[in-house]
Design a protein around this motif. Sequence first.
Motif, PDB file in Angstrom:
ATOM      1  N   ARG A  77      -8.192   5.982   7.173  1.00 51.96           N
ATOM      2  CA  ARG A  77      -8.842   6.999   6.347  1.00 51.96           C
ATOM      3  C   ARG A  77      -7.757   7.818   5.658  1.00 51.96           C
ATOM      4  NH1 ARG A  77     -11.299   7.826  11.428  1.00 51.96           N
ATOM      5  NH2 ARG A  77     -13.309   6.768  11.661  1.00 51.96           N
ATOM      6  N   GLU A  78      -8.086   8.372   4.529  1.00 55.21           N
ATOM      7  CA  GLU A  78      -7.104   9.165   3.786  1.00 55.21           C
ATOM      8  C   GLU A  78      -6.603  10.340   4.625  1.00 55.21           C
ATOM      9  OE1 GLU A  78      -8.430  10.386  -0.026  1.00 55.21           O
ATOM     10  OE2 GLU A  78      -8.527   8.359  -0.851  1.00 55.21           O
ATOM     11  N   ALA A  79      -5.336  10.675   4.403  1.00 56.45           N
ATOM     12  CA  ALA A  79      -4.682  11.846   5.000  1.00 56.45           C
ATOM     13  C   ALA A  79      -4.368  11.688   6.485  1.00 56.45           C
ATOM     14  CB  ALA A  79      -5.502  13.116   4.773  1.00 56.45           C
ATOM     15  N   GLN A  80      -4.477  10.482   7.023  1.00 55.48           N
ATOM     16  CA  GLN A  80      -4.107  10.278   8.421  1.00 55.48           C
ATOM     17  C   GLN A  80      -2.589  10.176   8.579  1.00 55.48           C
ATOM     18  OE1 GLN A  80      -6.424   6.728   9.384  1.00 55.48           O
ATOM     19  NE2 GLN A  80      -7.809   7.942  10.655  1.00 55.48           N
ATOM     20  N   HIS A  81      -2.156  10.250   9.838  1.00 52.81           N
ATOM     21  CA  HIS A  81      -0.752  10.029  10.188  1.00 52.81           C
ATOM     22  C   HIS A  81      -0.671   8.710  10.955  1.00 52.81           C
ATOM     23  CE1 HIS A  81       3.111  11.555  12.440  1.00 52.81           C
ATOM     24  NE2 HIS A  81       3.342  10.508  11.667  1.00 52.81           N
ATOM     25  N   VAL A  82       0.044   7.739  10.388  1.00 55.39           N
ATOM     26  CA  VAL A  82       0.182   6.420  10.999  1.00 55.39           C
ATOM     27  C   VAL A  82       1.628   6.222  11.431  1.00 55.39           C
ATOM     28  CG1 VAL A  82      -0.035   3.927  10.673  1.00 55.39           C
ATOM     29  CG2 VAL A  82      -1.676   5.476   9.586  1.00 55.39           C
ATOM     30  N   LEU A  83       1.797   5.787  12.667  1.00 51.42           N
ATOM     31  CA  LEU A  83       3.122   5.483  13.208  1.00 51.42           C
ATOM     32  C   LEU A  83       3.279   3.972  13.285  1.00 51.42           C
ATOM     33  CD1 LEU A  83       5.749   6.524  14.635  1.00 51.42           C
ATOM     34  CD2 LEU A  83       4.506   6.308  16.786  1.00 51.42           C
ATOM     35  N   GLY A 101      -3.155   7.940   0.760  1.00 46.33           N
ATOM     36  CA  GLY A 101      -3.203   8.937  -0.297  1.00 46.33           C
ATOM     37  C   GLY A 101      -2.114   9.987  -0.183  1.00 46.33           C
ATOM     38  N   PRO A 102      -2.155  10.989  -1.068  1.00 46.35           N
ATOM     39  CA  PRO A 102      -1.065  11.975  -1.154  1.00 46.35           C
ATOM     40  C   PRO A 102      -0.900  12.852   0.080  1.00 46.35           C
ATOM     41  CG  PRO A 102      -2.920  12.592  -2.567  1.00 46.35           C
ATOM     42  CD  PRO A 102      -3.177  11.196  -2.106  1.00 46.35           C
ATOM     43  N   ASP A 103      -1.938  12.974   0.891  1.00 49.12           N
ATOM     44  CA  ASP A 103      -1.837  13.803   2.099  1.00 49.12           C
ATOM     45  C   ASP A 103      -1.544  12.978   3.351  1.00 49.12           C
ATOM     46  OD1 ASP A 103      -2.399  16.205   0.717  1.00 49.12           O
ATOM     47  OD2 ASP A 103      -4.545  15.741   0.761  1.00 49.12           O
ATOM     48  N   GLY A 104      -1.334  11.695   3.172  1.00 42.95           N
ATOM     49  CA  GLY A 104      -1.071  10.828   4.313  1.00 42.95           C
ATOM     50  C   GLY A 104       0.392  10.826   4.720  1.00 42.95           C
ATOM     51  N   VAL A 105       0.630  10.426   5.957  1.00 41.04           N
ATOM     52  CA  VAL A 105       1.993  10.354   6.495  1.00 41.04           C
ATOM     53  C   VAL A 105       2.178   9.000   7.176  1.00 41.04           C
ATOM     54  CG1 VAL A 105       3.669  11.334   8.116  1.00 41.04           C
ATOM     55  CG2 VAL A 105       2.099  12.847   6.873  1.00 41.04           C
ATOM     56  N   VAL A 106       3.272   8.328   6.852  1.00 42.13           N
ATOM     57  CA  VAL A 106       3.654   7.093   7.538  1.00 42.13           C
ATOM     58  C   VAL A 106       5.033   7.309   8.144  1.00 42.13           C
ATOM     59  CG1 VAL A 106       4.080   4.618   7.378  1.00 42.13           C
ATOM     60  CG2 VAL A 106       2.349   5.678   5.907  1.00 42.13           C
TER      61      VAL A 106
END
Length: 330
Positions: A77-83, A101-106
């Motif tokens: 989902r948009e804006a999640q943090h994925v490791l 999307g722009p609020d997401g973090v990888v």
Amino acid sequence: MEGISELIERLRAAGVPLDDSIEEAMSSVDPSCFTDHSLEPFLGDRPVPFLITEGGAAKTISAPHMVATLLHHLEIREAQHVLLLGSKGGYLAALLDCMLGPDGVVTIIEPHDEVLLHTSERLEMFDSMGFLTVLPPEALEGWNGLSRRVDRVLVTGSVRTLPPEIEALVEDGGFVLGPFGGPVHQRLLKREKQGDEWIDTDLGGVVFGPMDLSESERSPLDPHSLADHLEDLLGLMSEVIEIEDDTLTRLEGLIISLRELPAGLPTLDEDSTEDEILEHPVMELLLMEMEWLGPLWPLFGDYMSVELANPGSPGDEEPGMSGGHEDLVP
């Protein structure tokens, strides 16, 4: 990108799970930005190397059907943090960036220095939407107090267990997806965190290369590597055929003997002589057991051979996604 649209069409026709967000990401991110090798295998729905290490191990970008399957099961989902544990050259991170999307973090944790450098350099040239970072494992120290925890963890190489420090980062309701098992065979598990418990969903059999790249760079007669393979084979075979008690005891004893061999044994390579091979302690141990072990080798070979699935190949006459997925390192 030439060939990607046709590949996506073949994957969809074969029943590979492709929603709009996955298709858009795969259509937008050029895999050639993450490897200097020919994309011909990738466009044929096979893994493509992105790096050959100094130790001779090939690190690959997974076959497209596996990439799509992993992204599907991550339920992004948009804006999640994925490791990401293991970078796959940066390609998976770029796809996730498009989906988040722009609020997401990888966040990528890459244990191998050469792969970390390669991934960092390639992602520096990638125009990301959100926040992408590549870190060594030691950077995890002190992460337990982070205000933003992890929604998803994707493990890109085979592991037997997940480090506790990784489990501690996962948000309640989040989950880990990855290949859990030994070097011969793994299960693709979705491990969801619910309070203090982990709920596993088995998504099928897979064969991934090891997360620990040093395992790929071991000598063929490395006693611990051979013991791991025999142990994994024994477990796999026991599920399918009945093994005599005497043979089972002998195999278990051989595995123990291999692990008890001293460290620092001679390393064999393509230049090793026949005498050096025959006099190697591991070979001597195997030869002593050959009377009962010899008849088992063909059976071991049958279980070690894995047919590489490539449902998106243009040559598939009967495409389909039945059974497990294989993701072999060339």
